[in-house]
Design a protein around this motif. Structure first.
Motif, PDB file in Angstrom:
ATOM      1  N   UNK A 110      23.643  57.642  67.186  1.00 29.15           N
ATOM      2  CA  UNK A 110      24.598  58.313  66.316  1.00 29.15           C
ATOM      3  C   UNK A 110      25.952  57.596  66.367  1.00 29.15           C
ATOM      4  N   UNK A 111      26.376  57.260  67.604  1.00 28.52           N
ATOM      5  CA  UNK A 111      27.668  56.582  67.767  1.00 28.52           C
ATOM      6  C   UNK A 111      27.640  55.218  67.065  1.00 28.52           C
TER       7      UNK A 111
ATOM      8  N   UNK B 181      29.875  53.999  63.967  1.00 29.52           N
ATOM      9  CA  UNK B 181      30.668  52.769  64.077  1.00 29.52           C
ATOM     10  C   UNK B 181      30.393  51.815  62.912  1.00 29.52           C
ATOM     11  N   UNK B 182      29.120  51.658  62.644  1.00 26.25           N
ATOM     12  CA  UNK B 182      28.745  50.776  61.543  1.00 26.25           C
ATOM     13  C   UNK B 182      29.267  51.294  60.209  1.00 26.25           C
ATOM     14  N   UNK B 183      29.213  52.641  60.009  1.00 31.56           N
ATOM     15  CA  UNK B 183      29.705  53.235  58.759  1.00 31.56           C
ATOM     16  C   UNK B 183      31.193  52.973  58.585  1.00 31.56           C
TER      17      UNK B 183
ATOM     18  N   UNK C 120      35.733  50.046  56.339  1.00 33.48           N
ATOM     19  CA  UNK C 120      36.897  49.215  56.585  1.00 33.48           C
ATOM     20  C   UNK C 120      36.732  47.860  55.912  1.00 33.48           C
ATOM     21  N   UNK C 121      35.556  47.320  55.984  1.00 34.69           N
ATOM     22  CA  UNK C 121      35.311  46.012  55.367  1.00 34.69           C
ATOM     23  C   UNK C 121      35.443  46.112  53.853  1.00 34.69           C
TER      24      UNK C 121
END
Length: 230
Positions: free
Chosen positions: A27-28, A32-34, A39-40
């Protein structure tokens, strides 16, 4: 509880905890990836905007677009004018072709129409008529002249010219009768003394050409001399 059961229970507990840990970790990691992706995406968009702005400031794309639009409008106007010009040229070609056809028709006309050697013009008759007209004009001048010397000069001029007209083979008898009868009447009806004398001379020398109804004297030799005794 035996030792084996305790170990087995411990292993199950460890597996359960590991599963929970892996779930939490997943989940973490997903979070983080989301957020990293968000952000990208913002960074990419920002970079695009910044790049576009820099290019706009450097190359003035808006002005270029306006210039291009203006050029397109000018090209449309030029094309329209060219189309109109081409239509005009085509009309001129058609007109020139029609004119050439008409000229070709004119060139095929019978050349005999313009062949002066075949034109039946009686130049002698025309010249004779002009001479009679000039004599009639001089007779009019004599009739209304109040200068005696000038009148005598006119009489002498007229005598010679009348002799030429009457003796000419170009003048037929009908023309002689018409000419002399008219001249005689004008001269005799004039208040000019010299004109009256010239009328008498015409009657004496050319009475055969005076119209019936007028006094006809004997036919004399046409010497056109003025009898000073009269």
């Amino acid at each position: 509880m035996t030792k084996e059961q305790a170990i087995e229970k411990l292993v199950d507990q460890i597996n359960s905890d590991m599963a929970i840990f892996v779930g939490i970790l997943a989940i973490v990691l997903a979070a983080f990836l989301y957020f990293q992706w968000r952000l990208s995406d913002k960074q990419i968009k920002k970079m695009k905007d910044e790049t576009r702005q820099e290019l706009e400031e450097t190359y003035h794309f808006n002005e270029m677009r306006r210039d291009i639009n203006g050029l397109n409008n000018n090209l449309k106007s030029i094309k329209k004018e060219l189309d109109t010009l081409m239509d005009t040229v085509e009309k001129l070609k058609t007109s020139i072709s029609n004119n050439e056809h008409d000229i070709s028709k004119l060139g095929k006309l019978d050349n005999n129409l313009f062949n002066t050697s075949e034109m039946k013009i009686d130049y002698d008759s025309i010249q004779n008529s002009m001479e009679r007209a000039m004599i009639e004009s001089e007779i009019s001048s004599l009739i209304y002249s109040k200068d005696k010397e000038k009148s005598k000069e006119l009489v002498n001029i007229l005598k010679d010219k009348i002799v030429n007209i009457i003796s000419s083979e170009k003048t037929n008898n009908i023309e002689k009768i018409e000419f002399l009868s008219k001249a005689y009447r004008q001269l005799k009806n004039s208040n000019n003394n010299e004109a009256n004398k010239l009328g008498d001379i015409l009657h004496e020398n050319y009475s055969q050409f005076i119209m019936p109804g007028l006094s006809i004297g004997p036919v004399n030799t046409p010497d056109m001399g003025i009898d000073e005794s009269k």
